[in-house]
Design an enzyme around this catalytic site. Sequence first.
Site, PDB file in Angstrom:
ATOM      1  N   ASP A  99       4.207 -25.757  36.662  1.00  0.00           N
ATOM      2  CA  ASP A  99       4.096 -27.187  36.376  1.00  0.00           C
ATOM      3  C   ASP A  99       5.035 -27.527  35.224  1.00  0.00           C
ATOM      4  OD1 ASP A  99       2.799 -26.271  34.092  1.00  0.00           O
ATOM      5  OD2 ASP A  99       0.814 -26.938  34.699  1.00  0.00           O
ATOM      6  N   SER A 113      -3.221 -22.331  26.683  1.00  0.00           N
ATOM      7  CA  SER A 113      -3.274 -22.459  28.141  1.00  0.00           C
ATOM      8  C   SER A 113      -2.519 -21.348  28.866  1.00  0.00           C
ATOM      9  CB  SER A 113      -2.715 -23.822  28.574  1.00  0.00           C
ATOM     10  OG  SER A 113      -1.387 -23.987  28.125  1.00  0.00           O
ATOM     11  N   HIS A 134       3.945 -24.636  32.345  1.00  0.00           N
ATOM     12  CA  HIS A 134       3.542 -23.243  32.517  1.00  0.00           C
ATOM     13  C   HIS A 134       4.353 -22.498  33.579  1.00  0.00           C
ATOM     14  CE1 HIS A 134       0.005 -25.667  31.228  1.00  0.00           C
ATOM     15  NE2 HIS A 134      -0.036 -24.727  30.304  1.00  0.00           N
TER      16      HIS A 134
END
EC number: 3.1.1.-
Length: 366
Positions: free
Chosen positions: A320, A30, A323
């Site tokens: 978040d 991600s 990340h």
Amino acid sequence: MKFCAIFILFIILAINGYDCKIVQFIFGDSLSDVGNNKNLPRSLATANLPFYGIDFGNGLPNGRFTNGRTVSDIIGDKIGLPRPVAFLDPTMNEDVILENGVNYASGGGGILNETGGYFIQRFSLWKQIELFQGTQDVVVAKIGKKEADKFFQDARYVVALGSNDFINNYLMPVYSDSWKYNDQTFVDYLMETLESQLKMLHSLGARKLMVFGLGPMGCIPLQRALSLDGNCQNKASNLAKKFNKAATTMLLDLEAKLPNASYRFGEAYDLVNDVITNPKKYGFDNSDSPCCSFYRIRPALTCIPASTLCKDRSKYVFWDEYHPTDKANELVANILIKRFDFMRSDDGTSHAPSPAPAISPSPDTN
């Protein structure tokens, strides 16, 4: 006349071959995903909702798990390489591959196939390499074997996975790896698997390749929220150090063994740890909680339209629970560029612009 022009062009291509650009092929999770999971209909690891992408382009979610750019975006921009398009992007075709390269990164993906299983759909590194093989077949059909071999050997490669193998596998009791291995044997298992994967990539043409190291995983907001005192979880961070040390040794060994291999380990653990420990030194105000959160409920796990945003996203290290923000990614990218110049597509003198996004006001502030 038109027929003659086409015939002449055909003759020129037959004599000189295609003038292929140097592009990137990115394999990751991600932290590098630019839209693959967005196009996986059953994936539970997505960045499809506001406020992801708020500081990128039109401000709408684009599949990146941050408010702006990824580290790979920024590095590519600054060293003069085009941004690779997500493998599952609807525009993907042979011409896009030759012009931009491909990004196979997938949120929740890991070095191991079993990692991130509860996300249902994600691409592990083995799967990403399988997709890359398919990409090669398409390019060979387009420009021929000889030109395709040159194209893939001239390309730059980034492999950026590993954190999920710990956070969404080994450190979670629901996965069998958590009780089949101890810390050292699990790292050994990862290295054996990663070495096989890098050898496979070399056999497919990867000559200039960077493996990104892991940061202090125990200090991401999620790990802090799950601790009893809100501090970093040392076990997770120590595992990252073990991974980085083992990967450094493995890559040096591989580079010595594989013909024409130029492999580097892009580690920024100490930098990221210092940013988290001394945020104001780097222009940040907050390094322990996410900019995008669900009021005071922690961990929030993801950013959603009902979330509240911090007043100034450029002052937060984390976007978040998992990340970094665009600003933090830019800091890491700049350090990696200084340490490793070999990824450039030119002579090292040009600097393609990579403007930081203009931070628009938050819809809601906390």
